[in-house]
Design a protein around this motif. Structure first.
Motif, PDB file in Angstrom:
ATOM      1  N   MET A   1       0.849  -1.177   0.000  1.00  0.00           N
ATOM      2  CA  MET A   1       0.000   0.000   0.000  1.00  0.00           C
ATOM      3  C   MET A   1       0.887   1.229   0.000  1.00  0.00           C
ATOM      4  SD  MET A   1      -2.590   1.442   2.891  1.00  0.00           S
ATOM      5  CE  MET A   1      -3.190  -0.158   3.233  1.00  0.00           C
ATOM      6  N   SER A   2       0.425   2.236  -0.687  1.00  0.00           N
ATOM      7  CA  SER A   2       1.169   3.485  -0.767  1.00  0.00           C
ATOM      8  C   SER A   2       1.099   4.231   0.568  1.00  0.00           C
ATOM      9  CB  SER A   2       0.573   4.354  -1.879  1.00  0.00           C
ATOM     10  OG  SER A   2       1.129   5.632  -1.846  1.00  0.00           O
ATOM     11  N   ALA A   3       2.258   4.666   1.030  1.00  0.00           N
ATOM     12  CA  ALA A   3       2.297   5.430   2.278  1.00  0.00           C
ATOM     13  C   ALA A   3       1.580   6.767   2.123  1.00  0.00           C
ATOM     14  CB  ALA A   3       3.740   5.655   2.701  1.00  0.00           C
ATOM     15  N   ALA A   4       1.476   7.253   0.907  1.00  0.00           N
ATOM     16  CA  ALA A   4       0.787   8.519   0.663  1.00  0.00           C
ATOM     17  C   ALA A   4      -0.730   8.386   0.801  1.00  0.00           C
ATOM     18  CB  ALA A   4       1.141   9.046  -0.728  1.00  0.00           C
ATOM     19  N   TYR A   5      -1.249   7.179   0.713  1.00  0.00           N
ATOM     20  CA  TYR A   5      -2.699   6.978   0.813  1.00  0.00           C
ATOM     21  C   TYR A   5      -3.226   7.443   2.163  1.00  0.00           C
ATOM     22  CZ  TYR A   5      -7.231   4.702   1.208  1.00  0.00           C
ATOM     23  OH  TYR A   5      -8.566   4.465   1.392  1.00  0.00           O
ATOM     24  N   TRP A   6      -2.523   7.102   3.241  1.00  0.00           N
ATOM     25  CA  TRP A   6      -3.057   7.330   4.580  1.00  0.00           C
ATOM     26  C   TRP A   6      -3.258   8.795   4.939  1.00  0.00           C
ATOM     27  CZ3 TRP A   6      -5.907   3.899   6.422  1.00  0.00           C
ATOM     28  CH2 TRP A   6      -5.683   2.566   6.099  1.00  0.00           C
ATOM     29  N   PRO A   7      -2.316   9.697   4.675  1.00  0.00           N
ATOM     30  CA  PRO A   7      -2.602  11.089   5.037  1.00  0.00           C
ATOM     31  C   PRO A   7      -3.756  11.690   4.230  1.00  0.00           C
ATOM     32  CG  PRO A   7      -0.279  10.826   4.437  1.00  0.00           C
ATOM     33  CD  PRO A   7      -0.942   9.514   4.235  1.00  0.00           C
ATOM     34  N   VAL A   8      -3.797  11.388   2.942  1.00  0.00           N
ATOM     35  CA  VAL A   8      -4.848  11.965   2.093  1.00  0.00           C
ATOM     36  C   VAL A   8      -6.197  11.349   2.443  1.00  0.00           C
ATOM     37  CG1 VAL A   8      -5.623  12.305  -0.285  1.00  0.00           C
ATOM     38  CG2 VAL A   8      -3.190  12.420   0.249  1.00  0.00           C
ATOM     39  N   ALA A   9      -6.261  10.026   2.447  1.00  0.00           N
ATOM     40  CA  ALA A   9      -7.526   9.352   2.740  1.00  0.00           C
ATOM     41  C   ALA A   9      -7.952   9.581   4.189  1.00  0.00           C
ATOM     42  CB  ALA A   9      -7.395   7.860   2.462  1.00  0.00           C
ATOM     43  N   ALA A 109     -10.390  13.697  -3.152  1.00  0.00           N
ATOM     44  CA  ALA A 109     -11.040  12.422  -3.464  1.00  0.00           C
ATOM     45  C   ALA A 109     -10.449  11.798  -4.723  1.00  0.00           C
ATOM     46  CB  ALA A 109     -12.545  12.623  -3.620  1.00  0.00           C
ATOM     47  N   ALA A 110     -10.145  12.626  -5.720  1.00  0.00           N
ATOM     48  CA  ALA A 110      -9.520  12.108  -6.941  1.00  0.00           C
ATOM     49  C   ALA A 110      -8.129  11.554  -6.642  1.00  0.00           C
ATOM     50  CB  ALA A 110      -9.453  13.207  -8.002  1.00  0.00           C
ATOM     51  N   ALA A 111      -7.374  12.246  -5.807  1.00  0.00           N
ATOM     52  CA  ALA A 111      -6.052  11.759  -5.416  1.00  0.00           C
ATOM     53  C   ALA A 111      -6.180  10.448  -4.651  1.00  0.00           C
ATOM     54  CB  ALA A 111      -5.333  12.805  -4.571  1.00  0.00           C
ATOM     55  N   THR A 112      -7.189  10.339  -3.801  1.00  0.00           N
ATOM     56  CA  THR A 112      -7.414   9.110  -3.049  1.00  0.00           C
ATOM     57  C   THR A 112      -7.762   7.965  -3.994  1.00  0.00           C
ATOM     58  OG1 THR A 112      -8.148  10.399  -1.146  1.00  0.00           O
ATOM     59  CG2 THR A 112      -8.744   8.079  -1.161  1.00  0.00           C
ATOM     60  N   CYS A 113      -8.553   8.248  -5.028  1.00  0.00           N
ATOM     61  CA  CYS A 113      -8.847   7.222  -6.043  1.00  0.00           C
ATOM     62  C   CYS A 113      -7.559   6.698  -6.652  1.00  0.00           C
ATOM     63  CB  CYS A 113      -9.734   7.791  -7.157  1.00  0.00           C
ATOM     64  SG  CYS A 113     -11.416   8.094  -6.714  1.00  0.00           S
ATOM     65  N   TRP A 114      -6.716   7.617  -7.067  1.00  0.00           N
ATOM     66  CA  TRP A 114      -5.458   7.213  -7.707  1.00  0.00           C
ATOM     67  C   TRP A 114      -4.572   6.435  -6.735  1.00  0.00           C
ATOM     68  CZ3 TRP A 114      -0.344   9.052  -6.932  1.00  0.00           C
ATOM     69  CH2 TRP A 114       0.578   8.552  -7.858  1.00  0.00           C
ATOM     70  N   LEU A 115      -4.455   6.920  -5.521  1.00  0.00           N
ATOM     71  CA  LEU A 115      -3.621   6.222  -4.528  1.00  0.00           C
ATOM     72  C   LEU A 115      -4.188   4.854  -4.167  1.00  0.00           C
ATOM     73  CD1 LEU A 115      -2.816   9.299  -2.295  1.00  0.00           C
ATOM     74  CD2 LEU A 115      -1.181   8.032  -3.719  1.00  0.00           C
ATOM     75  N   ALA A 116      -5.509   4.737  -4.155  1.00  0.00           N
ATOM     76  CA  ALA A 116      -6.136   3.452  -3.833  1.00  0.00           C
ATOM     77  C   ALA A 116      -5.877   2.425  -4.929  1.00  0.00           C
ATOM     78  CB  ALA A 116      -7.630   3.619  -3.606  1.00  0.00           C
ATOM     79  N   THR A 117      -5.759   2.872  -6.171  1.00  0.00           N
ATOM     80  CA  THR A 117      -5.526   1.919  -7.269  1.00  0.00           C
ATOM     81  C   THR A 117      -4.096   1.424  -7.294  1.00  0.00           C
ATOM     82  OG1 THR A 117      -5.045   3.686  -8.846  1.00  0.00           O
ATOM     83  CG2 THR A 117      -7.327   2.907  -8.735  1.00  0.00           C
ATOM     84  N   THR A 118      -3.189   2.109  -6.618  1.00  0.00           N
ATOM     85  CA  THR A 118      -1.785   1.684  -6.656  1.00  0.00           C
ATOM     86  C   THR A 118      -1.537   0.466  -5.786  1.00  0.00           C
ATOM     87  OG1 THR A 118      -1.145   3.201  -4.878  1.00  0.00           O
ATOM     88  CG2 THR A 118      -0.956   4.016  -7.145  1.00  0.00           C
ATOM     89  N   TRP A 119      -2.471   0.096  -4.926  1.00  0.00           N
ATOM     90  CA  TRP A 119      -2.230  -1.060  -4.066  1.00  0.00           C
ATOM     91  C   TRP A 119      -3.337  -2.104  -4.125  1.00  0.00           C
ATOM     92  CZ3 TRP A 119      -5.816  -1.520  -0.163  1.00  0.00           C
ATOM     93  CH2 TRP A 119      -6.500  -0.360   0.195  1.00  0.00           C
ATOM     94  N   LEU A 120      -4.342  -1.898  -4.975  1.00  0.00           N
ATOM     95  CA  LEU A 120      -5.398  -2.908  -5.090  1.00  0.00           C
ATOM     96  C   LEU A 120      -4.904  -4.152  -5.766  1.00  0.00           C
ATOM     97  CD1 LEU A 120      -8.605  -0.878  -5.962  1.00  0.00           C
ATOM     98  CD2 LEU A 120      -8.090  -2.119  -3.896  1.00  0.00           C
TER      99      LEU A 120
END
Length: 120
Positions: A1-9, A109-120
């Motif tokens: 999972m991207s470490a960047a996901y957590w602060p944004v999400a 929310a768009a950034a969260t979408c992109w970050l979520a797809t990097t670890w699915l």
């Protein structure tokens, strides 16, 4: 999972958990100073929107934390993109040009979408 996901999400989830709780439980008079549009929308719809925001906020956090159905975090983020597109339209239709918060939430929310797809 991207470490960047957590602060944004995480920040996005906190915002929607708070805003959703307000919409789900406050009276129309309590919401009016923050959300003038509540006068144009039936209260059951405002309450339903609040519940959806709380569920979406939980959807950003719980699936990646538990590892159960992680695709739900992407679904929640996409839902928030759609929500902010609709919210921006409502504000502009009412003649309210103060949409900076909506656009910020849309970008988050768009950034969260992109970050979520990097670890699915």
């Amino acid at each position: 999972m991207s470490a960047a996901y957590w602060p944004v999400a995480g920040l996005l989830a906190l915002f929607y958990l708070h805003a959703g709780r307000l919409k789900a439980f406050r009276s129309r008079d309590g919401l009016r100073p923050m959300m003038a549009w509540v006068d144009d929308v039936p209260m059951p719809a405002v309450r339903a929107l609040g519940v959806l925001e709380v569920l979406g906020g939980l959807g950003l956090l719980l699936p990646p934390l538990t590892g159960v159905a992680p695709w739900l975090s992407l679904a929640a983020a996409v839902g928030f993109v759609v929500l902010q597109l609709a919210a921006t339209r409502v504000h502009l239709a009412r003649g309210d040009r103060r949409i900076a918060l909506n656009l910020s939430l849309l970008l988050a929310a768009a950034a969260t979408c992109w970050l979520a797809t990097t670890w699915l």
